[in-house]
Scaffold this motif. Structure first.
Motif, PDB file in Angstrom:
ATOM      1  N   ARG A  44     -22.451  22.411 -43.818  1.00  0.00           N
ATOM      2  CA  ARG A  44     -23.872  23.502 -43.811  1.00  0.00           C
ATOM      3  C   ARG A  44     -22.744  24.682 -44.933  1.00  0.00           C
ATOM      4  NH1 ARG A  44     -25.085  27.396 -39.264  1.00  0.00           N
ATOM      5  NH2 ARG A  44     -23.243  28.083 -39.361  1.00  0.00           N
ATOM      6  N   ALA A  45     -23.613  25.438 -46.233  1.00  0.00           N
ATOM      7  CA  ALA A  45     -22.770  26.126 -46.810  1.00  0.00           C
ATOM      8  C   ALA A  45     -21.941  26.829 -46.415  1.00  0.00           C
ATOM      9  CB  ALA A  45     -23.836  26.975 -47.660  1.00  0.00           C
ATOM     10  N   TYR A  46     -20.809  27.374 -46.838  1.00  0.00           N
ATOM     11  CA  TYR A  46     -20.035  28.323 -46.252  1.00  0.00           C
ATOM     12  C   TYR A  46     -19.661  29.096 -47.319  1.00  0.00           C
ATOM     13  CZ  TYR A  46     -15.126  29.485 -44.675  1.00  0.00           C
ATOM     14  OH  TYR A  46     -13.653  29.626 -45.136  1.00  0.00           O
ATOM     15  N   GLY A  47     -20.101  30.969 -47.206  1.00  0.00           N
ATOM     16  CA  GLY A  47     -20.313  31.617 -48.042  1.00  0.00           C
ATOM     17  C   GLY A  47     -20.887  31.299 -49.682  1.00  0.00           C
ATOM     18  N   ARG A  48     -19.636  31.530 -50.657  1.00  0.00           N
ATOM     19  CA  ARG A  48     -19.304  31.412 -51.932  1.00  0.00           C
ATOM     20  C   ARG A  48     -19.205  30.430 -52.323  1.00  0.00           C
ATOM     21  NH1 ARG A  48     -15.008  33.001 -55.613  1.00  0.00           N
ATOM     22  NH2 ARG A  48     -12.914  32.986 -54.088  1.00  0.00           N
ATOM     23  N   TRP A  49     -18.999  29.505 -51.384  1.00  0.00           N
ATOM     24  CA  TRP A  49     -17.970  28.242 -51.918  1.00  0.00           C
ATOM     25  C   TRP A  49     -19.259  26.982 -51.342  1.00  0.00           C
ATOM     26  CZ3 TRP A  49     -13.293  27.546 -54.043  1.00  0.00           C
ATOM     27  CH2 TRP A  49     -12.534  29.319 -53.451  1.00  0.00           C
ATOM     28  N   GLY A  50     -20.262  27.423 -51.183  1.00  0.00           N
ATOM     29  CA  GLY A  50     -21.657  26.484 -51.126  1.00  0.00           C
ATOM     30  C   GLY A  50     -21.245  24.955 -49.341  1.00  0.00           C
ATOM     31  N   ARG A  51     -21.745  24.192 -50.281  1.00  0.00           N
ATOM     32  CA  ARG A  51     -21.668  23.320 -49.130  1.00  0.00           C
ATOM     33  C   ARG A  51     -20.605  22.303 -49.958  1.00  0.00           C
ATOM     34  NH1 ARG A  51     -26.842  22.388 -46.779  1.00  0.00           N
ATOM     35  NH2 ARG A  51     -28.669  22.895 -47.510  1.00  0.00           N
ATOM     36  N   PRO A  52     -19.470  21.544 -48.604  1.00  0.00           N
ATOM     37  CA  PRO A  52     -18.653  20.832 -48.468  1.00  0.00           C
ATOM     38  C   PRO A  52     -19.058  19.486 -49.509  1.00  0.00           C
ATOM     39  CG  PRO A  52     -19.316  20.823 -46.672  1.00  0.00           C
ATOM     40  CD  PRO A  52     -20.001  21.294 -47.127  1.00  0.00           C
ATOM     41  N   VAL A  53     -17.853  19.249 -50.458  1.00  0.00           N
ATOM     42  CA  VAL A  53     -18.353  18.048 -51.456  1.00  0.00           C
ATOM     43  C   VAL A  53     -17.579  16.989 -50.730  1.00  0.00           C
ATOM     44  CG1 VAL A  53     -18.493  19.044 -53.904  1.00  0.00           C
ATOM     45  CG2 VAL A  53     -16.220  18.332 -52.696  1.00  0.00           C
ATOM     46  N   LEU A  54     -16.465  16.730 -49.897  1.00  0.00           N
ATOM     47  CA  LEU A  54     -16.075  15.707 -48.682  1.00  0.00           C
ATOM     48  C   LEU A  54     -16.076  16.777 -47.401  1.00  0.00           C
ATOM     49  CD1 LEU A  54     -14.387  13.228 -48.209  1.00  0.00           C
ATOM     50  CD2 LEU A  54     -12.362  14.757 -49.122  1.00  0.00           C
ATOM     51  N   TYR A  55     -15.961  16.356 -46.556  1.00  0.00           N
ATOM     52  CA  TYR A  55     -16.070  16.493 -44.710  1.00  0.00           C
ATOM     53  C   TYR A  55     -15.640  15.533 -44.039  1.00  0.00           C
ATOM     54  CZ  TYR A  55     -18.222  18.136 -40.255  1.00  0.00           C
ATOM     55  OH  TYR A  55     -18.227  18.602 -39.459  1.00  0.00           O
ATOM     56  N   ASP A  56     -14.901  15.788 -43.389  1.00  0.00           N
ATOM     57  CA  ASP A  56     -14.673  14.664 -41.961  1.00  0.00           C
ATOM     58  C   ASP A  56     -14.681  15.492 -40.948  1.00  0.00           C
ATOM     59  OD1 ASP A  56     -14.291  12.302 -41.023  1.00  0.00           O
ATOM     60  OD2 ASP A  56     -13.556  11.365 -42.794  1.00  0.00           O
ATOM     61  N   ASP A  57     -14.898  14.860 -39.704  1.00  0.00           N
ATOM     62  CA  ASP A  57     -14.607  15.366 -38.467  1.00  0.00           C
ATOM     63  C   ASP A  57     -14.016  13.959 -37.472  1.00  0.00           C
ATOM     64  OD1 ASP A  57     -17.115  14.089 -37.624  1.00  0.00           O
ATOM     65  OD2 ASP A  57     -17.773  15.858 -36.795  1.00  0.00           O
ATOM     66  N   PHE A  58     -13.555  13.116 -38.662  1.00  0.00           N
ATOM     67  CA  PHE A  58     -13.373  11.657 -38.006  1.00  0.00           C
ATOM     68  C   PHE A  58     -14.038  10.677 -36.832  1.00  0.00           C
ATOM     69  CE2 PHE A  58      -9.830  14.180 -39.790  1.00  0.00           C
ATOM     70  CZ  PHE A  58      -9.904  13.039 -41.411  1.00  0.00           C
ATOM     71  N   GLY A  59     -15.360  11.347 -36.231  1.00  0.00           N
ATOM     72  CA  GLY A  59     -16.401  10.789 -35.335  1.00  0.00           C
ATOM     73  C   GLY A  59     -16.632   9.842 -34.926  1.00  0.00           C
ATOM     74  N   SER A  60     -16.240   8.638 -36.002  1.00  0.00           N
ATOM     75  CA  SER A  60     -16.103   6.907 -36.299  1.00  0.00           C
ATOM     76  C   SER A  60     -14.932   6.691 -35.161  1.00  0.00           C
ATOM     77  CB  SER A  60     -16.758   6.626 -37.534  1.00  0.00           C
ATOM     78  OG  SER A  60     -16.363   5.085 -37.196  1.00  0.00           O
ATOM     79  N   ASP A  61     -15.033   5.464 -34.943  1.00  0.00           N
ATOM     80  CA  ASP A  61     -14.183   4.843 -34.193  1.00  0.00           C
ATOM     81  C   ASP A  61     -12.916   4.048 -35.122  1.00  0.00           C
ATOM     82  OD1 ASP A  61     -15.593   3.175 -35.095  1.00  0.00           O
ATOM     83  OD2 ASP A  61     -15.689   2.029 -33.816  1.00  0.00           O
TER      84      ASP A  61
END
Length: 290
Positions: free
Chosen positions: A72-89
């Motif tokens: 989700r949005a992070y302060g003034r930076w807004g929403r991330p354009v790349l995000y990965d929590d490596f939750g897949s296999d």
């Protein structure tokens, strides 16, 4: 990073990306990949309060990951354009390229060292068929200016450097830029280097972060047109405003557990040395359309 190692990295990254099926332009390692759309878990609808800035806390010093932040949005930076929590296999090929240069003379790297399991990216450098090999990934997203964050830790092991750095699509005139927001050369992992590289003669500025990187820590860099700010666990540890701030390069996030000429295995270095990544986020710079 010393100049000889830096320019050796340039040539080897070019070979590695070419082996992965991507072309290379000029002296730079990576041809510009497609710009990625926002990714990761579904973002909030915007009515929730922005995620607060990270802060130093006991939780951030635990030996286990704290749990990945949302997309989700992070302060003034807004929403991330790349995000990965490596939750897949497995590693998401839409987001990452694997470093593949096992026969390189400098910075050799094997895809065999890249693993995703239990919500972590594991980059396992070490002896493969009797030869020290790096392990790493490169984001397909490249951009000029923004914020990059990674939550990382590293096993002890002389001869390996756990790194999170920004590397340009085209390493060439006029900037020859590189931004290292974690370069943990110290085999004990008790310190980490922060580096700014600029120019064909590799002029460098550096700071040392005295942090135990065998434990989990969040490292980040804000890159704006006039300023670079480096962060560890939500605390600004170095702010630089000067002529070495890159202004033209488009940068890819590199996560590497690397060996190279000048890095030497010691008698007590394990056969395999692991760098772990819990999550990453990348943001566009607010108000800058680049």
């Amino acid at each position: 990073m010393p100049m000889a190692l830096r320019f050796a990295r340039t040539a080897v990254l070019a070979l590695a990306i070419a082996a992965a099926g991507c072309s290379s332009g000029g002296r730079g390692p990576i041809a510009a990949p497609p710009t990625m759309a926002p990714s990761g878990p579904a973002a909030d609808d915007g009515t929730a309060a922005p995620t607060p800035a990270p802060s130093v806390s006991d939780e951030l010093r635990t030996t286990r990951p704290s749990g990945a932040p949302s997309a989700r949005a992070y302060g003034r930076w807004g929403r991330p354009v790349l995000y990965d929590d490596f939750g897949s296999d497995r590693l998401d090929p839409r987001k990452w390229q694997v470093y593949d240069a096992p026969n390189a003379l400098s910075h050799p790297g094997s895809p065999a060292g890249v693993h995703v399991a239990n919500g972590r990216l594991r980059l396992v450098g070490g002896l493969y068929d009797g030869k020290d090999q790096s392990a790493g990934v490169v984001s397909r997203l490249a951009q000029t200016y923004g914020r990059w964050e990674a939550r990382i830790r590293a096993d002890r092991g002389s001869g390996y450097s756990a790194t999170a750095f920004l590397w340009p699509t085209r390493l060439g005139a006029p900037e020859f830029a590189e931004i290292d927001f974690a370069e943990i050369i110290d085999g004990t992992r008790r310190t980490g280097g922060l580096f700014i590289h600029h120019g064909a003669d590799d002029r460098q500025l550096a700071k040392i972060a005295r942090v135990d990187f065998t434990r989990w820590h969040t490292v980040a860099v804000d890159w704006l047109p006039q300023k670079l700010t480096f962060w560890v666990d939500g605390k600004a540890v170095w702010t630089y405003e000067g002529p070495y701030v890159p202004k033209q390069a488009d940068m890819h996030l590199n996560l590497r557990n690397e060996t190279a000429d000048g890095f030497h295995r010691m008698a007590d270095t394990p056969q395999r040395v692991t760098m772990e990544v819990d999550w990453i986020r990348v943001f566009r710079a607010p108000g800058i359309n680049r």
